[in-house]
Design a protein around this motif. Structure first.
Motif, PDB file in Angstrom:
ATOM      1  N   ILE A  81       2.132   3.743  -1.362  1.00 36.76           N
ATOM      2  CA  ILE A  81       1.442   5.229  -1.505  1.00 36.76           C
ATOM      3  C   ILE A  81       0.942   5.162  -3.372  1.00 36.76           C
ATOM      4  CG2 ILE A  81       1.793   7.686  -1.810  1.00 36.76           C
ATOM      5  CD1 ILE A  81       4.249   7.196   0.108  1.00 36.76           C
ATOM      6  N   ILE A  82      -0.332   5.278  -3.343  1.00 33.10           N
ATOM      7  CA  ILE A  82      -0.802   5.124  -4.928  1.00 33.10           C
ATOM      8  C   ILE A  82      -1.568   6.347  -4.961  1.00 33.10           C
ATOM      9  CG2 ILE A  82      -2.333   3.522  -6.404  1.00 33.10           C
ATOM     10  CD1 ILE A  82      -1.929   1.543  -4.165  1.00 33.10           C
TER      11      ILE A  82
ATOM     12  N   ASP B 187       8.317  10.552   2.416  1.00 33.27           N
ATOM     13  CA  ASP B 187       7.437  11.409   3.753  1.00 33.27           C
ATOM     14  C   ASP B 187       6.726  12.184   3.230  1.00 33.27           C
ATOM     15  OD1 ASP B 187       8.927   9.458   5.511  1.00 33.27           O
ATOM     16  OD2 ASP B 187      10.634  10.975   6.099  1.00 33.27           O
ATOM     17  N   LEU B 188       7.297  12.985   2.214  1.00 31.27           N
ATOM     18  CA  LEU B 188       6.427  14.026   1.762  1.00 31.27           C
ATOM     19  C   LEU B 188       5.312  13.615   0.954  1.00 31.27           C
ATOM     20  CD1 LEU B 188       9.292  16.548   0.389  1.00 31.27           C
ATOM     21  CD2 LEU B 188       7.782  16.923   2.272  1.00 31.27           C
ATOM     22  N   MET B 189       5.343  12.458   0.255  1.00 33.36           N
ATOM     23  CA  MET B 189       4.472  11.766  -0.447  1.00 33.36           C
ATOM     24  C   MET B 189       3.056  11.507   0.486  1.00 33.36           C
ATOM     25  SD  MET B 189       6.211   9.950  -3.670  1.00 33.36           S
ATOM     26  CE  MET B 189       4.726   9.910  -4.638  1.00 33.36           C
ATOM     27  N   GLU B 190       3.498  10.661   1.561  1.00 32.60           N
ATOM     28  CA  GLU B 190       2.582  10.387   2.699  1.00 32.60           C
ATOM     29  C   GLU B 190       1.535  11.548   2.908  1.00 32.60           C
ATOM     30  OE1 GLU B 190       3.651   8.052   5.609  1.00 32.60           O
ATOM     31  OE2 GLU B 190       5.160   6.582   4.304  1.00 32.60           O
ATOM     32  N   ARG B 191       2.429  12.739   3.474  1.00 36.32           N
ATOM     33  CA  ARG B 191       1.662  13.831   3.854  1.00 36.32           C
ATOM     34  C   ARG B 191       0.480  14.215   2.794  1.00 36.32           C
ATOM     35  NH1 ARG B 191       7.170  17.144   5.636  1.00 36.32           N
ATOM     36  NH2 ARG B 191       7.901  15.455   7.197  1.00 36.32           N
ATOM     37  N   SER B 192       1.048  14.028   1.395  1.00 35.51           N
ATOM     38  CA  SER B 192      -0.081  14.509   0.670  1.00 35.51           C
ATOM     39  C   SER B 192      -1.235  13.462   0.528  1.00 35.51           C
ATOM     40  CB  SER B 192       0.581  14.779  -0.700  1.00 35.51           C
ATOM     41  OG  SER B 192       1.402  15.428  -0.923  1.00 35.51           O
ATOM     42  N   ALA B 193      -1.259  12.349   0.882  1.00 38.04           N
ATOM     43  CA  ALA B 193      -2.322  11.320   0.836  1.00 38.04           C
ATOM     44  C   ALA B 193      -3.247  11.265   1.789  1.00 38.04           C
ATOM     45  CB  ALA B 193      -1.504   9.897   0.974  1.00 38.04           C
ATOM     46  N   LEU B 194      -4.266  10.753   1.531  1.00 32.83           N
ATOM     47  CA  LEU B 194      -5.562  10.374   2.496  1.00 32.83           C
ATOM     48  C   LEU B 194      -4.910   9.500   3.759  1.00 32.83           C
ATOM     49  CD1 LEU B 194      -8.413   9.906   0.092  1.00 32.83           C
ATOM     50  CD2 LEU B 194      -7.659  11.993   1.060  1.00 32.83           C
ATOM     51  N   SER B 195      -5.654   9.450   4.644  1.00 30.31           N
ATOM     52  CA  SER B 195      -5.438   8.500   5.862  1.00 30.31           C
ATOM     53  C   SER B 195      -5.704   7.170   5.258  1.00 30.31           C
ATOM     54  CB  SER B 195      -6.473   8.477   7.058  1.00 30.31           C
ATOM     55  OG  SER B 195      -7.749   8.390   6.759  1.00 30.31           O
ATOM     56  N   ALA B 196      -5.231   5.995   6.001  1.00 33.23           N
ATOM     57  CA  ALA B 196      -5.410   4.814   5.661  1.00 33.23           C
ATOM     58  C   ALA B 196      -6.890   4.359   5.414  1.00 33.23           C
ATOM     59  CB  ALA B 196      -4.597   3.800   6.526  1.00 33.23           C
TER      60      ALA B 196
END
Length: 284
Positions: A172-173, A261-270
């Motif tokens: 996650i970047i 998990d929460l950070m992934e929800r804030s991210a764009l899709s792959a």
């Protein structure tokens, strides 16, 4: 077994898990030693990683402590072995900080890695020129030899993401890290294209949190979450001004899992993240 003069991070973790099992069972050091017909110093030395453990002894103690989790016991048994097994990172021992060596060991044994970076790009996905630019900014300033040793070690760590059995990896970047031009425009552009290309590997997933996402959980943190064979043997590594810091207590591990998990929800899709990275590179 004979005393271990310099236990590895893996053996220290085994020692702490054996202590945790004993304490959860409500058994004292004296009681554990008496059940084995041994002196209490043997248990103390085991739990301080001063004495090595055999697979047989691990299973014996786990049985004594009434551990019902066979998968956990198998995982602990797998952590035994030679006091100082030979690994590629041994050639760097004494040449770079010990914390860097321990990160290599944790990554090597991980079954999956998740990481979150908000300022720096993940070390496992850095190009040689980008890594060199980072290490040249270390305070106090490193000698040329020290810089090159750390660059070589960082590149060697990246082998876990390639080969016949590459480690699954989720990075996650934040956009801020993508826009840091360490080494100048050309180095930054090459680094971004390297990231985008790496994200096309089957085992690598990169998720970008853009500026437009606004505030998000975990802002400002750098986290590496290395999953073990069972959840109890997961490890978190945090970067600090004093070097690598490792976390393995159950509650913090659960908190870091939730945070990622929460950070992934804030991210764009792959897929959108890959195109976002390439778009920044094209504008450099």
């Amino acid at each position: 077994m004979a005393p271990r003069n310099a236990p590895t991070a893996r053996h220290r973790r085994l020692a702490s898990e054996m202590r945790r099992l004993r304490e959860q069972a409500g058994i004292t050091v004296q009681q554990a030693a008496a059940s084995l017909g041994a002196d209490r110093t043997m248990i103390s030395n085991i739990e301080a990683a001063r004495t090595g453990l055999s697979e047989e002894r691990v299973r014996q103690l786990a049985s004594l402590y009434g551990c019902p989790d066979l998968a956990l016991v198998d995982g602990l048994a797998a952590m035994t072995g030679p006091r100082r097994p030979s690994h590629w990172w041994d050639e760097y021992r004494g040449k770079i900080p010990e914390g860097h060596i321990e990160v290599s060991e944790v990554e090597h044994h991980a079954t999956r890695i998740r990481t979150a970076q908000t300022v720096h790009l993940p070390g496992l996905l850095q190009t040689e020129d980008h890594a060199r630019a980072i290490f040249e900014l270390t305070v106090p300033k490193l000698s040329r030899l020290e810089v090159e040793l750390r660059v070589a070690h960082r590149l060697a760590r990246q082998r876990i993401l390639t080969g016949t059995a590459p480690t699954p990896y989720v990075g996650i970047i934040h956009e801020a890290a993508l826009r840091m031009e360490f080494g100048g425009h050309d180095v930054a552009r090459a680094q971004l294209m390297h990231l985008a290309d790496a994200s096309e590997r089957a085992n690598v997933t990169l998720l970008v949190i853009p500026f437009s996402a606004g505030d998000f959980y975990g802002a400002g943190q750098s986290v590496l979450y290395a999953e073990g064979p069972v959840r109890q043997l997961d490890t978190v590594q945090l970067d600090t001004a004093m070097g690598a810091h490792f976390v393995d207590a159950p509650t913090p591990l659960a908190n870091y899992r939730s945070l990622l998990d929460l950070m992934e929800r804030s991210a764009l899709s792959a897929d959108k993240s890959r195109e976002f990275i390439r778009s920044i590179a094209r504008r450099l």
